[in-house]
Design an enzyme around this catalytic site. Sequence first.
Site, PDB file in Angstrom:
ATOM      1  N   ASN A 185       0.872  -1.174   0.000  1.00  0.00           N
ATOM      2  CA  ASN A 185       0.000   0.000   0.000  1.00  0.00           C
ATOM      3  C   ASN A 185       0.912   1.228   0.000  1.00  0.00           C
ATOM      4  OD1 ASN A 185      -1.769   2.063   0.529  1.00  0.00           O
ATOM      5  ND2 ASN A 185      -2.327   1.379   2.595  1.00  0.00           N
ATOM      6  N   TRP A 186       1.020   1.847  -1.151  1.00  0.00           N
ATOM      7  CA  TRP A 186       1.972   2.973  -1.271  1.00  0.00           C
ATOM      8  C   TRP A 186       1.408   4.264  -0.690  1.00  0.00           C
ATOM      9  CZ3 TRP A 186       4.367   2.323  -6.908  1.00  0.00           C
ATOM     10  CH2 TRP A 186       5.038   1.094  -6.959  1.00  0.00           C
ATOM     11  N   LYS A 187       0.150   4.258  -0.307  1.00  0.00           N
ATOM     12  CA  LYS A 187      -0.512   5.435   0.279  1.00  0.00           C
ATOM     13  C   LYS A 187      -0.277   6.670  -0.612  1.00  0.00           C
ATOM     14  CE  LYS A 187      -0.260   3.268   4.767  1.00  0.00           C
ATOM     15  NZ  LYS A 187      -0.198   3.384   6.214  1.00  0.00           N
ATOM     16  N   GLU A 212      -5.613  -4.992  10.314  1.00  0.00           N
ATOM     17  CA  GLU A 212      -4.581  -3.993  10.590  1.00  0.00           C
ATOM     18  C   GLU A 212      -4.931  -3.222  11.862  1.00  0.00           C
ATOM     19  OE1 GLU A 212      -2.426  -2.815   6.733  1.00  0.00           O
ATOM     20  OE2 GLU A 212      -4.213  -1.588   6.852  1.00  0.00           O
ATOM     21  N   GLU A 226      -7.105   4.613   7.564  1.00  0.00           N
ATOM     22  CA  GLU A 226      -6.899   6.043   7.309  1.00  0.00           C
ATOM     23  C   GLU A 226      -8.111   6.636   6.600  1.00  0.00           C
ATOM     24  OE1 GLU A 226      -3.111   5.567   5.401  1.00  0.00           O
ATOM     25  OE2 GLU A 226      -2.263   4.951   7.321  1.00  0.00           O
ATOM     26  N   GLY A 260       2.822  -1.109   4.364  1.00  0.00           N
ATOM     27  CA  GLY A 260       2.862   0.328   4.079  1.00  0.00           C
ATOM     28  C   GLY A 260       4.289   0.787   3.836  1.00  0.00           C
ATOM     29  N   GLY A 261       4.888   1.360   4.850  1.00  0.00           N
ATOM     30  CA  GLY A 261       6.227   1.961   4.740  1.00  0.00           C
ATOM     31  C   GLY A 261       7.260   1.089   4.041  1.00  0.00           C
ATOM     32  N   GLY A 268       2.254   2.161  10.847  1.00  0.00           N
ATOM     33  CA  GLY A 268       3.217   3.263  10.732  1.00  0.00           C
ATOM     34  C   GLY A 268       3.869   3.659  12.035  1.00  0.00           C
ATOM     35  N   SER A 292       3.274  -2.182  10.472  1.00  0.00           N
ATOM     36  CA  SER A 292       4.705  -2.227  10.787  1.00  0.00           C
ATOM     37  C   SER A 292       5.367  -3.555  10.429  1.00  0.00           C
ATOM     38  CB  SER A 292       4.947  -1.869  12.263  1.00  0.00           C
ATOM     39  OG  SER A 292       4.547  -0.530  12.519  1.00  0.00           O
ATOM     40  N   HIS A 307      -9.517   1.149   4.318  1.00  0.00           N
ATOM     41  CA  HIS A 307      -8.301   1.308   5.119  1.00  0.00           C
ATOM     42  C   HIS A 307      -8.605   2.218   6.312  1.00  0.00           C
ATOM     43  CE1 HIS A 307      -4.285   2.528   6.345  1.00  0.00           C
ATOM     44  NE2 HIS A 307      -3.868   1.414   5.766  1.00  0.00           N
TER      45      HIS A 307
HETATM   46  P1  PGA Z   1       2.737   0.180   7.747  1.00  0.00           P
HETATM   47  O1  PGA Z   1       1.291   0.421   7.078  1.00  0.00           O
HETATM   48  O2  PGA Z   1       3.288  -1.092   7.171  1.00  0.00           O
HETATM   49  O3  PGA Z   1       3.546   1.405   7.335  1.00  0.00           O
HETATM   50  O4  PGA Z   1       2.535   0.099   9.218  1.00  0.00           O
HETATM   51  C1  PGA Z   1       0.412  -0.636   6.849  1.00  0.00           C
HETATM   52  C2  PGA Z   1      -0.865  -0.130   6.220  1.00  0.00           C
HETATM   53  O5  PGA Z   1      -1.358   0.941   6.599  1.00  0.00           O
HETATM   54  O6  PGA Z   1      -1.438  -0.785   5.320  1.00  0.00           O
END
Ligand code: PGA
Length: 256
Positions: free
Chosen positions: A9-11, A166, A96, A234-235, A172, A213, A94
Amino acid sequence: MRKPMMAGNWKMNKTVAEATALAKEIVELTSGYTNVDRVICPTFICLSAVKEAVGNAPIGVGAQNCYWEESGAFTGEVAAAMLAGLVEYVIIGHSERRQFFGETDETVNKKIKAALAAGLTPLVCIGESLAQNEAGETQSFVSGQVRGALAGLSGEQVQSLVLAYEPIWAIGTGLAATSQQAGDICGGVVRATVRELHGDAVAEATRVLYGGSTKPGNIAEIMQQPDIDGALIGGAALDAKSYGEMVRITSEVYQK
Ligand code: PGA
């Protein structure tokens, strides 16, 4: 056996040029690991370029959101039906989007239905907040989210989509759930809820990812959990080497 999936997930990161370069690097680094489904999800404006960069390589491309109406006066939105033909996957619900853009179980459910109708595979996110976790509400809350998301779907539809647990406190933050915690919720709550709704066969066929994470250093342990079928990253997915390493490690875990 459920095929493992590493979904990035490149956000809201990467310009079109950067996303194209990252996609090319990922194709190079991961093409040997065919026992792992690889999916990358850039922003809407990068989808065409990334799709082209991926070319014929067996890497799925996904959007990070969609709208349930097919067309019309919905400024700023993109219909699931418009994504179909361009990409194969779409992240829905998601945390967010729930937190910053007002998404609810009801809108998540509508988006899932629209995505399925358009022939896309939804990656459906659920997960509790730190406050809910500390209050001991994880099980009831996550199970409720699964029920809300899957309301009105057939067993066949449910097993065609992918669920991603998640915990919000792990996203994050560098604070991943322990593999045991993650495995327990993926199995004892997420898959268990699917089992209650649609029975054993559907529950066993449905993929459940963990997200929050994840990185090369913890993915082996996470992937050893029998109820975790992959990760929504994510990251660590923004770096081709760390994403590639996670795919390699997962491929190895699944060869055993
Ligand atoms: P993260 O994000 O790996 O940076 O914790 C995961 C996500 O939000 O899908």
